[in-house]
Design a protein around this motif. Structure first.
Motif, PDB file in Angstrom:
ATOM      1  N   PHE A 125       0.834  -1.203   0.000  1.00 55.85           N
ATOM      2  CA  PHE A 125       0.000   0.000   0.000  1.00 55.85           C
ATOM      3  C   PHE A 125       0.877   1.264   0.000  1.00 55.85           C
ATOM      4  CE2 PHE A 125      -3.234  -2.768   2.387  1.00 55.85           C
ATOM      5  CZ  PHE A 125      -3.967  -3.022   1.236  1.00 55.85           C
ATOM      6  N   HIS A 126       1.936   1.254   0.797  1.00 56.27           N
ATOM      7  CA  HIS A 126       2.810   2.423   0.930  1.00 56.27           C
ATOM      8  C   HIS A 126       3.516   2.728  -0.389  1.00 56.27           C
ATOM      9  CE1 HIS A 126       5.171   5.381   3.024  1.00 56.27           C
ATOM     10  NE2 HIS A 126       6.310   4.763   2.778  1.00 56.27           N
ATOM     11  N   GLU A 127       4.080   1.698  -1.006  1.00 52.32           N
ATOM     12  CA  GLU A 127       4.787   1.900  -2.273  1.00 52.32           C
ATOM     13  C   GLU A 127       3.832   2.339  -3.373  1.00 52.32           C
ATOM     14  OE1 GLU A 127       8.037   1.854  -2.937  1.00 52.32           O
ATOM     15  OE2 GLU A 127       8.383   1.603  -0.789  1.00 52.32           O
ATOM     16  N   THR A 128       2.615   1.823  -3.321  1.00 47.54           N
ATOM     17  CA  THR A 128       1.615   2.247  -4.314  1.00 47.54           C
ATOM     18  C   THR A 128       1.331   3.734  -4.189  1.00 47.54           C
ATOM     19  OG1 THR A 128       0.571   0.052  -4.285  1.00 47.54           O
ATOM     20  CG2 THR A 128      -0.737   1.876  -5.162  1.00 47.54           C
ATOM     21  N   ALA A 137      -4.060   7.008  -7.765  1.00 45.59           N
ATOM     22  CA  ALA A 137      -2.967   7.223  -6.806  1.00 45.59           C
ATOM     23  C   ALA A 137      -2.594   8.702  -6.758  1.00 45.59           C
ATOM     24  CB  ALA A 137      -1.753   6.380  -7.183  1.00 45.59           C
ATOM     25  N   HIS A 138      -2.600   9.364  -7.932  1.00 44.95           N
ATOM     26  CA  HIS A 138      -2.365  10.823  -7.968  1.00 44.95           C
ATOM     27  C   HIS A 138      -3.419  11.544  -7.139  1.00 44.95           C
ATOM     28  CE1 HIS A 138       1.020  11.518 -10.615  1.00 44.95           C
ATOM     29  NE2 HIS A 138       0.556  10.612 -11.470  1.00 44.95           N
ATOM     30  N   ALA A 139      -4.661  11.108  -7.274  1.00 47.59           N
ATOM     31  CA  ALA A 139      -5.760  11.730  -6.529  1.00 47.59           C
ATOM     32  C   ALA A 139      -5.559  11.529  -5.021  1.00 47.59           C
ATOM     33  CB  ALA A 139      -7.098  11.137  -6.972  1.00 47.59           C
ATOM     34  N   ALA A 140      -5.055  10.355  -4.635  1.00 40.24           N
ATOM     35  CA  ALA A 140      -4.806  10.078  -3.219  1.00 40.24           C
ATOM     36  C   ALA A 140      -3.715  11.000  -2.678  1.00 40.24           C
ATOM     37  CB  ALA A 140      -4.407   8.616  -3.030  1.00 40.24           C
ATOM     38  N   ARG A 141      -2.657  11.186  -3.458  1.00 37.70           N
ATOM     39  CA  ARG A 141      -1.576  12.076  -3.012  1.00 37.70           C
ATOM     40  C   ARG A 141      -2.072  13.517  -2.905  1.00 37.70           C
ATOM     41  NH1 ARG A 141       1.554   8.334  -6.274  1.00 37.70           N
ATOM     42  NH2 ARG A 141       1.262   9.574  -8.168  1.00 37.70           N
ATOM     43  N   ASP A 142      -2.904  13.928  -3.874  1.00 39.01           N
ATOM     44  CA  ASP A 142      -3.464  15.285  -3.825  1.00 39.01           C
ATOM     45  C   ASP A 142      -4.390  15.451  -2.626  1.00 39.01           C
ATOM     46  OD1 ASP A 142      -2.094  15.969  -6.104  1.00 39.01           O
ATOM     47  OD2 ASP A 142      -3.789  15.568  -7.457  1.00 39.01           O
ATOM     48  N   TYR A 143      -5.143  14.402  -2.317  1.00 37.45           N
ATOM     49  CA  TYR A 143      -6.064  14.447  -1.175  1.00 37.45           C
ATOM     50  C   TYR A 143      -5.277  14.678   0.114  1.00 37.45           C
ATOM     51  CZ  TYR A 143      -9.257  12.844   2.459  1.00 37.45           C
ATOM     52  OH  TYR A 143     -10.014  12.757   3.594  1.00 37.45           O
ATOM     53  N   LEU A 144      -4.197  13.916   0.301  1.00 37.45           N
ATOM     54  CA  LEU A 144      -3.394  14.048   1.513  1.00 37.45           C
ATOM     55  C   LEU A 144      -2.723  15.413   1.596  1.00 37.45           C
ATOM     56  CD1 LEU A 144      -1.836  10.470   1.690  1.00 37.45           C
ATOM     57  CD2 LEU A 144      -3.490  11.460   3.280  1.00 37.45           C
ATOM     58  N   GLY A 160      -0.655   4.548   3.083  1.00 43.90           N
ATOM     59  CA  GLY A 160      -0.657   3.893   1.782  1.00 43.90           C
ATOM     60  C   GLY A 160      -1.909   4.163   0.988  1.00 43.90           C
ATOM     61  N   PHE A 161      -1.994   3.495  -0.161  1.00 40.11           N
ATOM     62  CA  PHE A 161      -3.163   3.620  -1.023  1.00 40.11           C
ATOM     63  C   PHE A 161      -3.488   2.246  -1.592  1.00 40.11           C
ATOM     64  CE2 PHE A 161      -4.998   4.279  -5.321  1.00 40.11           C
ATOM     65  CZ  PHE A 161      -6.201   4.860  -4.916  1.00 40.11           C
ATOM     66  N   ARG A 205      -8.798   3.477  -1.723  1.00 49.08           N
ATOM     67  CA  ARG A 205      -8.887   4.153  -0.426  1.00 49.08           C
ATOM     68  C   ARG A 205      -7.501   4.494   0.111  1.00 49.08           C
ATOM     69  NH1 ARG A 205     -13.691   3.572   2.696  1.00 49.08           N
ATOM     70  NH2 ARG A 205     -15.375   2.731   1.412  1.00 49.08           N
ATOM     71  N   ILE A 206      -7.435   5.571   0.895  1.00 48.14           N
ATOM     72  CA  ILE A 206      -6.236   5.878   1.677  1.00 48.14           C
ATOM     73  C   ILE A 206      -6.139   4.840   2.785  1.00 48.14           C
ATOM     74  CG2 ILE A 206      -5.047   7.574   3.118  1.00 48.14           C
ATOM     75  CD1 ILE A 206      -5.391   8.600   0.321  1.00 48.14           C
TER      76      ILE A 206
END
Length: 601
Positions: A125-128, A137-144, A160-161, A205-206
């Motif tokens: 999850f972390h590496e993803t 995954a881009h959206a998850a990074r932007d969310y955080l 992770g994601f 999901r995050i």
């Protein structure tokens, strides 16, 4: 000695600085050659917890707990003996050989396999999250980033994601030759309904890995980024390594700060803990969205007895605090409640107002009585007779849980002032027959624990044992006169039995050799620690009490022998009485002869 050789255990203890290890959990102060601290195992205001760096032991003169560095970790971190030794060995750079001939039990093996599996899943999850080029995954990074979480924090908490695929994690784990059966037991996949096969539990999901205080990944929580993705949070089910309500999110990172500051701030959710941590608040942990359980409170109590509750200001958050209060009191915790502005949570508050305002909120936390009174006053009008009755009934039940009579008196007096009623009225209500006995606290229903009385023989036995621990040469002298069977049954005899074994194996032995034998896994944790406490208490006897060891030795031997003869005489008297009842003249004559011989001795 379990699976770890004795010489390796001794090497681990020798290389481990007990002052440094314990200093990570509680503030220490120099006291001559020793160090003192507030005991981490019971609530006290005056330090009675002493560390002896020369002997590498600790002892609390308040609650009686004692042991060596291994025993401290076993109690503090709830580790088994081999686990504590291996933990210290890793810190000290000592290699612990594995016993390949020994096979763990099936349940222990399953736990170890799931922990390894969870660690792999956490890495996936972390590496993803860190490296995936997929849009999700881009959206998850932007969310955080939008929530104020930077890269350093992502790595610190190993966030992770979970990819937006049905079986991304399943494929990854199967590529590591892990069976679907084990992955299912870890709660990471779900069986398809009406079809064969499985699919990932967490998707798009995050992911927040949940670690125990030994920094092992035991479960996961996963947050949706959009309302259309279903439930806001999905969590791991209960498994062989995870039981809901037994862990605190983030405590593996903050436990040392909690111990040193002697206070924990309990919040609800992942971000409520992460965001203050980013801003320098290093003594918080999250209850994972629920009211505190007894298991969580006892986990907290390993590090501090002082708790500040800081939950959301909505009805659910405030109700969770109220449900936690009585349990916290029952477990001897000191509780205060911090309240944020309406509709605020710790996450948003500290981002908008800053660390200084957050810390001020913690320092201005309400007392337990003030918080619960205000909460009850929002439901029942304290100006009406019915409202006063309801509020007093609820709060008197809470006050009754305090063990201190002074606390009960002061809190009742404060409640009387808040309700504008005489104290006597509240006391009368508190002791009504209709109240459950455990919630009544008049003088007749209060139980006062008795003080154990130690017989002269018991004192003699403990003093002789103290001599053995100060100088093993006294053991050789004592063996000519007494044996373990001459000591009273219980802890002292257990210690003497082990000393006799050590003395028979080698004339050279130390107190730490004895402590290791008393807690090598052959004894249950509770019993082992209790016996260890006897040893540390006697080692800690001031030199001034053993100024004439030769005289003390003779006195103790004489007392033990006198007690032995007294016991034998009483047994003969009882045997003679039974022979007289049975009219067994032959046996009666034999017993009387034995009795006369005993009197001559």
């Amino acid at each position: 000695m379990g699976l770890i050789p004795n010489d390796v255990i001794n090497q681990v203890i020798e290389r481990s600085d007990i002052v440094e290890i314990i200093g990570n959990y509680t503030a220490l102060k120099k006291a001559g050659r020793n160090f003192k601290a507030l005991c981490p195992f019971h609530n006290e205001k005056t330090p009675s917890f002493v560390i002896n760096p020369d002997k590498q032991i600790f002892h609390c003169f308040g609650c009686g707990v004692g042991g060596n560095v291994v025993g401290f970790l076993m109690r503090q971190e709830l580790m088994e003996f081999p686990e504590a030794v291996r933990f210290l060995a890793n810190k000290a750079g000592v290699v612990v050989p594995e016993d390949q001939s020994a096979f763990p039990s099936a349940s222990r093996q399953l736990r170890e396999e799931i922990l390894k599996l969870n660690a792999l899943a956490a890495v996936f999850f972390h590496e993803t999250l860190l490296t995936s080029r997929e849009a999700d995954a881009h959206a998850a990074r932007d969310y955080l980033k939008g929530r104020g979480v930077n890269l350093e924090t992502v790595k610190k908490f190993q966030l992770g994601f979970a990819p937006n695929e049905w079986d991304a994690l399943l494929k990854y784990l199967k590529s590591k030759e892990i069976s679907e059966e084990l992955i299912s037991k870890a709660g990471l996949i779900i069986a398809r309904e009406g079809k064969s096969g499985f699919y990932d539990r967490f998707r798009n999901r995050i992911v927040f890995p949940i670690f125990d205080v030994q920094n092992r990944c035991v479960a996961f929580g996963a947050r949706a980024m959009q309302e259309s993705d279903g439930a806001k949070y999905i969590n791991s089910p209960e498994t062989a390594v995870y039981t809901k309500g037994q862990h605190m999110f983030g405590l593996q990172l903050t436990k040392i700060a909690v111990g040193k500051l002697d206070r924990i701030i309990v919040v609800e959710g992942y971000m409520d803990m992460i965001m203050p941590y980013i801003h320098g608040v290093e003594n918080s942990a999250a209850s994972l969205g629920t009211a505190l359980t007894i298991e969580q409170i006892r986990l907290i109590r390993r590090y501090t007895h002082n708790v500040v509750m800081l939950f959301d200001t909505d009805a659910a958050g405030q109700s969770a605090i109220v449900r936690s209060l009585d349990l916290l009191i029952d477990e001897g915790m000191n509780v205060r409640v911090a309240t944020l502005a309406q509709d605020a949570d710790p996450d948003s508050f500290i981002r908008q107002q800053g660390t200084e305002a957050f810390n001020a909120c913690i320092e201005n936390a309400s007392s337990l009585l003030d918080f619960k009174f205000n909460w009850l006053a929002s439901q029942y009008d304290p100006k009406t007779v019915e409202g006063k009755s309801k509020i007093s009934q609820e709060l008197l039940g809470t006050i009754a849980r305090f063990k201190s009579e002074v606390a009960k008196y002061e809190l009742t007096k404060a409640l009387a002032q808040k309700l504008n009623v005489p104290e006597g009225v509240l006391l009368k209500q508190a002791n009504q027959p209709s109240q459950p006995p455990e919630l009544r606290w008049d003088r007749e229903t209060l139980s006062t624990p008795g003080v154990d009385k130690v017989s002269a023989a018991g004192v003699g036995q403990e003093l002789l044992l103290a001599l053995f621990l100060k100088d093993p040469a006294w053991v050789k002298a004592a063996r000519e006169h007494v044996g373990p069977e001459d000591f009273s049954e219980g802890q002292v005899r257990q210690v003497v039995e082990q000393i006799w074994v050590l003395a028979a194996d080698s004339g050279e032995w130390s107190a730490n050799d004895l402590l290791v034998r008393l807690n090598d896994g052959s004894t249950s944790l509770t019993t082992g620690e209790s016996v260890q406490s006897i040893v540390t208490k006697l080692i800690s006897i001031e030199e001034g009490k053993l100024t004439d060891p030769a005289r003390i030795f003779q006195d103790c031997i004489r007392k033990i022998q006198n007690e032995k003869q007294k016991k034998a005489r009483n047994q003969l008297v009882e045997a003679i009485r039974q022979a007289e009842i049975l009219k067994d003249t032959e046996k009666l004559d034999q017993l009387k002869e034995q009795f006369n011989q005993l009197l001559k001795m």
